[in-house]
Design a protein around this motif. Structure first.
Motif, short mmCIF file in Angstrom:
data_model
loop_
_atom_site.label_atom_id
_atom_site.label_comp_id
_atom_site.label_asym_id
_atom_site.label_seq_id
_atom_site.Cartn_x
_atom_site.Cartn_y
_atom_site.Cartn_z
N GLU A 1 0.87 -1.17 0.00
CA GLU A 1 0.00 0.00 0.00
C GLU A 1 0.91 1.22 0.00
O GLU A 1 1.86 1.30 0.77
CB GLU A 1 -0.87 0.04 1.25
CG GLU A 1 -1.93 -1.03 1.30
CD GLU A 1 -2.80 -0.90 2.55
OE1 GLU A 1 -2.49 -0.10 3.46
OE2 GLU A 1 -3.80 -1.63 2.61
N TYR B 1 1.08 5.39 0.36
CA TYR B 1 0.42 6.59 0.86
C TYR B 1 1.26 7.78 0.41
O TYR B 1 2.47 7.83 0.66
CB TYR B 1 0.33 6.56 2.39
CG TYR B 1 -0.51 5.42 2.90
CD1 TYR B 1 -1.82 5.63 3.30
CD2 TYR B 1 0.00 4.13 2.97
CE1 TYR B 1 -2.60 4.57 3.77
CE2 TYR B 1 -0.77 3.08 3.43
CZ TYR B 1 -2.07 3.30 3.83
OH TYR B 1 -2.83 2.26 4.28
N CYS B 2 0.63 8.73 -0.27
CA CYS B 2 1.34 9.86 -0.85
C CYS B 2 1.15 11.13 -0.04
O CYS B 2 0.14 11.30 0.64
CB CYS B 2 0.84 10.11 -2.28
SG CYS B 2 1.11 8.71 -3.37
N GLU B 3 2.12 12.03 -0.17
CA GLU B 3 2.00 13.39 0.38
C GLU B 3 1.11 14.17 -0.57
O GLU B 3 1.36 14.20 -1.77
CB GLU B 3 3.36 14.08 0.46
CG GLU B 3 4.29 13.56 1.53
CD GLU B 3 3.82 13.88 2.94
OE1 GLU B 3 2.94 14.76 3.12
OE2 GLU B 3 4.33 13.25 3.87
N THR C 1 -4.58 2.54 -8.55
CA THR C 1 -5.08 3.45 -7.52
C THR C 1 -6.25 2.75 -6.86
O THR C 1 -6.93 1.93 -7.48
CB THR C 1 -5.50 4.80 -8.12
OG1 THR C 1 -6.48 4.57 -9.13
CG2 THR C 1 -4.31 5.56 -8.70
N GLY D 1 -7.72 4.27 2.64
CA GLY D 1 -6.65 5.10 3.15
C GLY D 1 -5.47 5.24 2.22
O GLY D 1 -4.87 6.30 2.09
N ALA D 2 -5.10 4.16 1.55
CA ALA D 2 -3.95 4.18 0.65
C ALA D 2 -4.32 4.87 -0.65
O ALA D 2 -5.47 4.91 -1.06
CB ALA D 2 -3.47 2.77 0.37
N ASP D 3 -3.29 5.41 -1.32
CA ASP D 3 -3.49 6.03 -2.63
C ASP D 3 -3.33 5.02 -3.76
O ASP D 3 -3.93 5.16 -4.81
CB ASP D 3 -2.49 7.18 -2.82
CG ASP D 3 -2.76 8.31 -1.85
OD1 ASP D 3 -3.82 8.94 -1.98
OD2 ASP D 3 -1.91 8.55 -0.96
N ARG E 1 4.76 9.15 1.24
CA ARG E 1 4.77 9.43 2.67
C ARG E 1 5.07 8.17 3.48
O ARG E 1 5.87 8.19 4.40
CB ARG E 1 3.42 10.02 3.08
CG ARG E 1 3.33 10.39 4.56
CD ARG E 1 2.06 11.17 4.89
NE ARG E 1 0.84 10.60 4.36
CZ ARG E 1 0.07 9.71 5.02
NH1 ARG E 1 0.42 9.29 6.21
NH2 ARG E 1 -1.03 9.26 4.46
N LYS E 2 4.40 7.06 3.14
CA LYS E 2 4.66 5.80 3.82
C LYS E 2 4.17 4.64 2.97
O LYS E 2 3.41 4.84 2.01
CB LYS E 2 4.00 5.76 5.20
CG LYS E 2 2.50 5.53 5.21
CD LYS E 2 1.96 5.36 6.63
CE LYS E 2 0.49 4.99 6.59
NZ LYS E 2 -0.05 4.71 7.92
N THR E 3 4.59 3.45 3.35
CA THR E 3 4.12 2.23 2.69
C THR E 3 3.77 1.21 3.76
O THR E 3 4.30 1.25 4.87
CB THR E 3 5.20 1.62 1.77
OG1 THR E 3 6.34 1.27 2.56
CG2 THR E 3 5.62 2.58 0.67
#
Length: 171
Positions: A75, A77-79, A102, A106-108, A135-137
């Motif tokens: 997953e 997650y983007c800024e 996509t 919550g995840a992008d 941002r995170k995975t």
């Protein structure tokens, strides 16, 4: 190609089912099974290809035979708002990413990653995390396929070659 769905009938559906089960099935074999001539099956397959219902034919290969022994879903997650086009550009640079989409929630995005081993996967994950807008995975390792005949259980391309520095696919 129009945006409207292409109509197809029960015979088309049977042809598609036969080709999905084995894309090497001959038109004559399909025709015998569904009551059409090989020529009629070919015409229908040609039409289904022209209208985009059939998008191609492929071989399914055991991933471990190609060097892919580790598999995970990641997953991403983007800024801010990372446009899908930008995500597509980034993921196309990673031969280890075999599918990317996509998603809602919550995840992008969700990435399907194959690697030689856990160390290679960790290297790929670190490269993904270095992208400026990530941002995170969150990763989930695949232990086994409960539906071994599913497309996700197969592979569409070989593992990247080992580079002189020891890391595959590093750019």
């Amino acid at each position: 190609m129009s945006s409207r769905p292409t109509p197809f009938d029960e015979l088309d559906r049977k042809i598609i089912t036969a080709l999905m089960a084995n894309a090497r099935t001959s038109f004559a074999e399909i025709g015998t099974a569904i009551g059409l001539s090989a020529t009629a099956v070919k015409r229908r397959v040609d039409r289904l290809r022209e209208t985009g219902v059939i998008t191609g034919f492929t071989a399914t290969v055991k991933p471990s035979a190609l060097g892919w022994r580790t598999e995970a879903y990641v997953e991403v997650y983007c800024e801010g708002a990372a446009p899908p086009r930008r995500l597509a550009e980034v993921v196309s640079d990673y031969p280890e990413i075999t599918a990317a989409m996509t998603v809602t929630g919550g995840a992008d995005a969700l990435l399907h990653v194959r690697a030689r081993d856990v160390e290679h996967f960790e290297e790929v994950l670190e490269r993904i995390r270095q992208e400026p807008f990530i941002r995170k995975t969150i990763s989930v390792m695949v232990l086994s396929h409960l539906l071994p005949e599913s497309p996700e259980a197969g592979a569409s391309h070989p593992a990247p070659e080992e580079s002189p520095g020891g890391a595959a696919g590093v750019r």
